[in-house]
Design a protein around this motif. Structure first.
Motif, PDB file in Angstrom:
ATOM      1  N   CYS A  43       0.813  -1.213   0.000  1.00  0.00           N
ATOM      2  CA  CYS A  43       0.000   0.000   0.000  1.00  0.00           C
ATOM      3  C   CYS A  43       0.850   1.267   0.000  1.00  0.00           C
ATOM      4  N   SER A  44       1.993   1.214  -0.696  1.00  0.00           N
ATOM      5  CA  SER A  44       2.879   2.370  -0.693  1.00  0.00           C
ATOM      6  C   SER A  44       2.971   3.079  -2.040  1.00  0.00           C
ATOM      7  N   CYS A  45       2.773   2.348  -3.155  1.00  0.00           N
ATOM      8  CA  CYS A  45       3.118   2.940  -4.459  1.00  0.00           C
ATOM      9  C   CYS A  45       1.913   3.357  -5.287  1.00  0.00           C
ATOM     10  N   ALA A  46       0.732   2.847  -4.968  1.00  0.00           N
ATOM     11  CA  ALA A  46      -0.496   3.197  -5.702  1.00  0.00           C
ATOM     12  C   ALA A  46      -0.414   2.884  -7.201  1.00  0.00           C
ATOM     13  N   ALA A  62     -15.331  -1.096   0.924  1.00  0.00           N
ATOM     14  CA  ALA A  62     -14.643   0.193   0.829  1.00  0.00           C
ATOM     15  C   ALA A  62     -13.216   0.063   1.357  1.00  0.00           C
ATOM     16  N   PRO A  63     -12.331   0.973   0.938  1.00  0.00           N
ATOM     17  CA  PRO A  63     -10.958   0.954   1.458  1.00  0.00           C
ATOM     18  C   PRO A  63     -10.912   1.333   2.942  1.00  0.00           C
ATOM     19  N   ASP A  64      -9.904   0.818   3.643  1.00  0.00           N
ATOM     20  CA  ASP A  64      -9.743   1.256   5.033  1.00  0.00           C
ATOM     21  C   ASP A  64      -9.052   2.628   5.048  1.00  0.00           C
ATOM     22  N   GLU A  65      -8.800   3.140   6.238  1.00  0.00           N
ATOM     23  CA  GLU A  65      -8.344   4.524   6.362  1.00  0.00           C
ATOM     24  C   GLU A  65      -7.011   4.786   5.655  1.00  0.00           C
ATOM     25  N   LEU A  66      -6.041   3.882   5.849  1.00  0.00           N
ATOM     26  CA  LEU A  66      -4.719   4.109   5.255  1.00  0.00           C
ATOM     27  C   LEU A  66      -4.771   4.025   3.734  1.00  0.00           C
ATOM     28  N   GLU A  67      -5.537   3.043   3.233  1.00  0.00           N
ATOM     29  CA  GLU A  67      -5.677   2.918   1.775  1.00  0.00           C
ATOM     30  C   GLU A  67      -6.369   4.164   1.211  1.00  0.00           C
ATOM     31  N   ASN A  68      -7.378   4.601   1.931  1.00  0.00           N
ATOM     32  CA  ASN A  68      -8.115   5.803   1.519  1.00  0.00           C
ATOM     33  C   ASN A  68      -7.196   7.025   1.449  1.00  0.00           C
ATOM     34  N   LEU A  83      -7.180   0.197  -4.147  1.00  0.00           N
ATOM     35  CA  LEU A  83      -5.848  -0.303  -4.483  1.00  0.00           C
ATOM     36  C   LEU A  83      -5.967  -1.823  -4.456  1.00  0.00           C
ATOM     37  N   SER A  84      -5.700  -2.441  -5.608  1.00  0.00           N
ATOM     38  CA  SER A  84      -6.028  -3.862  -5.722  1.00  0.00           C
ATOM     39  C   SER A  84      -5.122  -4.752  -4.871  1.00  0.00           C
ATOM     40  N   CYS A  85      -4.010  -4.206  -4.370  1.00  0.00           N
ATOM     41  CA  CYS A  85      -3.169  -5.014  -3.464  1.00  0.00           C
ATOM     42  C   CYS A  85      -3.871  -5.238  -2.132  1.00  0.00           C
ATOM     43  N   GLN A  86      -4.864  -4.427  -1.853  1.00  0.00           N
ATOM     44  CA  GLN A  86      -5.575  -4.557  -0.574  1.00  0.00           C
ATOM     45  C   GLN A  86      -6.886  -5.347  -0.716  1.00  0.00           C
ATOM     46  N   ILE A  87      -7.122  -5.924  -1.898  1.00  0.00           N
ATOM     47  CA  ILE A  87      -8.314  -6.768  -2.094  1.00  0.00           C
ATOM     48  C   ILE A  87      -7.852  -8.225  -2.175  1.00  0.00           C
ATOM     49  N   LYS A  88      -8.347  -9.043  -1.270  1.00  0.00           N
ATOM     50  CA  LYS A  88      -7.958 -10.460  -1.273  1.00  0.00           C
ATOM     51  C   LYS A  88      -8.814 -11.254  -2.249  1.00  0.00           C
ATOM     52  N   VAL A  89      -8.171 -12.116  -3.016  1.00  0.00           N
ATOM     53  CA  VAL A  89      -8.923 -12.982  -3.939  1.00  0.00           C
ATOM     54  C   VAL A  89      -9.653 -14.043  -3.122  1.00  0.00           C
ATOM     55  N   SER A  90     -10.959 -14.171  -3.384  1.00  0.00           N
ATOM     56  CA  SER A  90     -11.726 -15.259  -2.767  1.00  0.00           C
ATOM     57  C   SER A  90     -12.895 -15.565  -3.692  1.00  0.00           C
ATOM     58  N   GLU A  91     -13.581 -16.652  -3.415  1.00  0.00           N
ATOM     59  CA  GLU A  91     -14.714 -17.044  -4.268  1.00  0.00           C
ATOM     60  C   GLU A  91     -15.780 -15.960  -4.322  1.00  0.00           C
ATOM     61  N   ASP A  92     -15.864 -15.169  -3.265  1.00  0.00           N
ATOM     62  CA  ASP A  92     -16.874 -14.109  -3.216  1.00  0.00           C
ATOM     63  C   ASP A  92     -16.706 -13.089  -4.350  1.00  0.00           C
ATOM     64  N   LEU A  93     -15.475 -13.021  -4.891  1.00  0.00           N
ATOM     65  CA  LEU A  93     -15.205 -12.017  -5.925  1.00  0.00           C
ATOM     66  C   LEU A  93     -15.549 -12.525  -7.328  1.00  0.00           C
ATOM     67  N   ASP A  94     -16.041 -13.757  -7.441  1.00  0.00           N
ATOM     68  CA  ASP A  94     -16.321 -14.332  -8.761  1.00  0.00           C
ATOM     69  C   ASP A  94     -17.224 -13.397  -9.565  1.00  0.00           C
ATOM     70  N   GLY A  95     -16.805 -13.082 -10.792  1.00  0.00           N
ATOM     71  CA  GLY A  95     -17.590 -12.205 -11.657  1.00  0.00           C
ATOM     72  C   GLY A  95     -17.242 -10.726 -11.535  1.00  0.00           C
ATOM     73  N   LEU A  96     -16.283 -10.401 -10.687  1.00  0.00           N
ATOM     74  CA  LEU A  96     -15.912  -8.994 -10.466  1.00  0.00           C
ATOM     75  C   LEU A  96     -15.307  -8.374 -11.731  1.00  0.00           C
ATOM     76  N   GLU A  97     -15.717  -7.150 -12.018  1.00  0.00           N
ATOM     77  CA  GLU A  97     -15.148  -6.397 -13.146  1.00  0.00           C
ATOM     78  C   GLU A  97     -14.439  -5.163 -12.630  1.00  0.00           C
ATOM     79  N   LEU A  98     -13.172  -5.009 -13.009  1.00  0.00           N
ATOM     80  CA  LEU A  98     -12.381  -3.884 -12.526  1.00  0.00           C
ATOM     81  C   LEU A  98     -11.822  -3.094 -13.712  1.00  0.00           C
ATOM     82  N   THR A  99     -11.944  -1.773 -13.635  1.00  0.00           N
ATOM     83  CA  THR A  99     -11.351  -0.924 -14.678  1.00  0.00           C
ATOM     84  C   THR A  99     -10.041  -0.367 -14.140  1.00  0.00           C
ATOM     85  N   VAL A 100      -8.953  -0.652 -14.855  1.00  0.00           N
ATOM     86  CA  VAL A 100      -7.632  -0.204 -14.410  1.00  0.00           C
ATOM     87  C   VAL A 100      -7.541   1.323 -14.561  1.00  0.00           C
TER      88      VAL A 100
END
Lengths: 102, 386
Positions: A43-46, A62-68, A83-100
């Motif tokens: 969570c340092s380089c964004a 939502a992001p936590d305070e430091l990520e925010n 910041l996608s480094c702070q999102i953990k991959v899990s089955e719950d994310l199936d179907g997620l769409e992210l715009t870089v």
């Protein structure tokens, strides 16, 4: 197993599969354009900034305070930025769409 | 206090008024100290500019009197900045390639082996300067042997023993880069000089002066900083043998360990900006044409952001440090620096059982109101084989 789709700045769409680690790591492994993950996920380089689809905001949460704080002064920020480094991959994310962001 | 400790001289000022004041060659600098204020100023490149008329003024201590060439992309503001940065970014990401890493690994193994063979070594000159110089040949993509000349220049290209800035010494570097550019024009290759000379920015060919500006930045920005990061790493692991053992046992914490050491060391204490309009920092008026600096070293010890800010926590997971700067002008050499740290730490865990600091002379920066340890002038260390 979760299928996650990345939409990059050149308009291309790529769907990749992951089971563990962070979304940033998954993107870097799959060479998603615009996700560099320079700091390796502390969570340092964004350089892993993504926009979540508004209707999927509940999936990532939502992001936590430091990520925010990091996002606050980033370029091209939206109310659905993460910041996608702070999102953990899990089955719950199936179907997620992210715009870089970059 | 252990010999490797780098304390935080900014705490009181950071938590009080939020800034410090430094007189630098009669051109005062208002030092911004808090993490959030530092990021806010770095973000606001319009009010706090890098690309003003007076080349060298954003560096602290100021290089106005010793340099006329503009460092690129560092001393250029958006929107022009982006074209230059986009040009050099892919080159400076080459450290991510496996062939680059293999060559870097050879360089680092060689200096570690030499230290182990000798047993006792003065780390700044005998280890870090060699490592940094040889690694720089990879970044420039030029022959390994060129590093011998740079090593012979000693640790300080811009400084003599008795003065912070030395124009004659700086000229050695500038004249050298001129000569290398002329060589590349006469005989182009696949080195950074040639690649830049053949490049265009905004439809215009890069001039000799612009190429020189990129090279000065590359030489200057990556010298003391890398030397301090490497030397301080040796000192830290010598003082904390348990940490070296832990890294050996848990290589999965390598990444967080690197970022944490870089936060703790903050090899570049601060970077300045020139104020373009009357404004405020930390609720304090600053005038147009005055200078501020963003004190990365202070921001990285801000307890509002970092728990146990004065400790090295090798597995610190969330670590929004600003040791490589922040925003538009974040460090171009960070990828190279991170690879050096990664391969150095990996090699130490593979070959070194323990290290011992025999004696050392600290390098203390005099920032007027603050005195900050940034590394060592010299440090003798005993290396023990695994």
């Amino acid at each position: 197993m979760a299928k996650i789709t990345f939409i990059t700045s050149d308009g291309k769409t790529k769907t990749v599969e992951g089971t563990s680690g962070s979304v940033m790591e998954l993107a870097v492994q799959n060479k998603i354009k615009g996700i560099d993950g320079d700091c390796g996920g502390v969570c340092s380089c964004a350089t892993c900034h993504v926009h979540v689809k508004p209707e999927q905001w509940n999936l990532t949460g939502a992001p936590d305070e430091l990520e925010n704080d990091m996002l606050e002064f980033d370029e091209n920020v939206s109310e659905y930025s993460r910041l996608s480094c702070q999102i953990k991959v899990s089955e719950d994310l199936d179907g997620l769409e992210l715009t870089v962001a970059k | 206090m252990k010999k490797s400790t780098i304390s935080d001289p900014f705490k009181e000022a950071r938590e009080g008024k939020g800034f410090g004041e430094m007189n630098d060659q009669n051109d005062p600098v208002k030092m911004v100290l808090g993490h959030k204020d530092v990021r806010k100023c770095a973000h606001n490149w319009k009010t706090f500019q890098s690309g003003g008329e007076e080349v060298g003024r954003i560096v602290v201590p100021s290089e106005v009197h010793i340099r006329e060439i503009r460092q690129i992309p560092f001393e250029v503001d958006p929107p022009e900045h982006k074209s230059y940065r986009d040009l050099v970014d892919p080159w400076f990401k080459r450290p991510l390639e496996s062939s680059y890493q293999a060559s870097l690994s050879e360089i680092i193994n060689e200096v570690v082996d030499e230290a182990l063979d000798k047993g006792v070594i003065e780390v700044v000159e005998g280890f870090s300067l060699k490592l940094q110089s040889r690694a720089l040949t990879l970044l420039l993509n030029i022959p390994y042997d060129e590093a011998d000349l740079w090593i012979s220049w000693g640790t300080h290209v811009f400084r003599s023993e008795d003065t912070a800035l030395d124009g004659d010494k700086a000229n050695i570097l500038y004249d050298y880069i001129d000569a290398q550019i002329d060589k590349a024009i006469a005989n182009p290759g696949d080195d950074l000089y040639s690649v830049l000379l053949a490049s265009e920015v905004n439809g215009k060919k890069m001039t000799k002066e612009e190429v020189k500006g990129v090279l000065i930045l590359t030489f200057a920005g990556g010298r003391d900083t890398v030397i301090n990061a490497v030397t301080n790493s040796i000192a830290y692991f010598a003082d904390h043998p348990g940490s070296l053992d832990r890294l050996r046992a848990e290589p999965e914490i390598m990444n967080t360990a690197i970022e944490e050491l870089i936060r703790y060391f903050s090899p570049l204490t601060q970077m300045g900006r020139v104020v373009t309009e009357d404004t405020q920092v930390c609720e304090h008026a600053v005038k147009a044409q005055s200078r501020i600096s963003m004190c990365w070293a202070s921001a990285n010890r801000d307890e509002r952001v970092f728990d146990r800010a004065n400790e090295v926590v090798l597995d610190r997971k969330v670590n929004p440090h600003v040791a490589f700067g922040f925003g538009t002008h974040n460090c171009l050499g960070a990828t190279h620096a991170r690879q050096i740290m990664k391969i150095l730490l990996t090699t130490l865990t593979q070959k070194v059982k323990s290290m011992e600091i025999l004696d050392c002379k600290e390098n203390i920066e005099d920032l007027d109101e603050f005195k900050r340890k940034v590394g060592y002038d010299s440090i003798n260390v005993k290396f023990n084989k695994l």
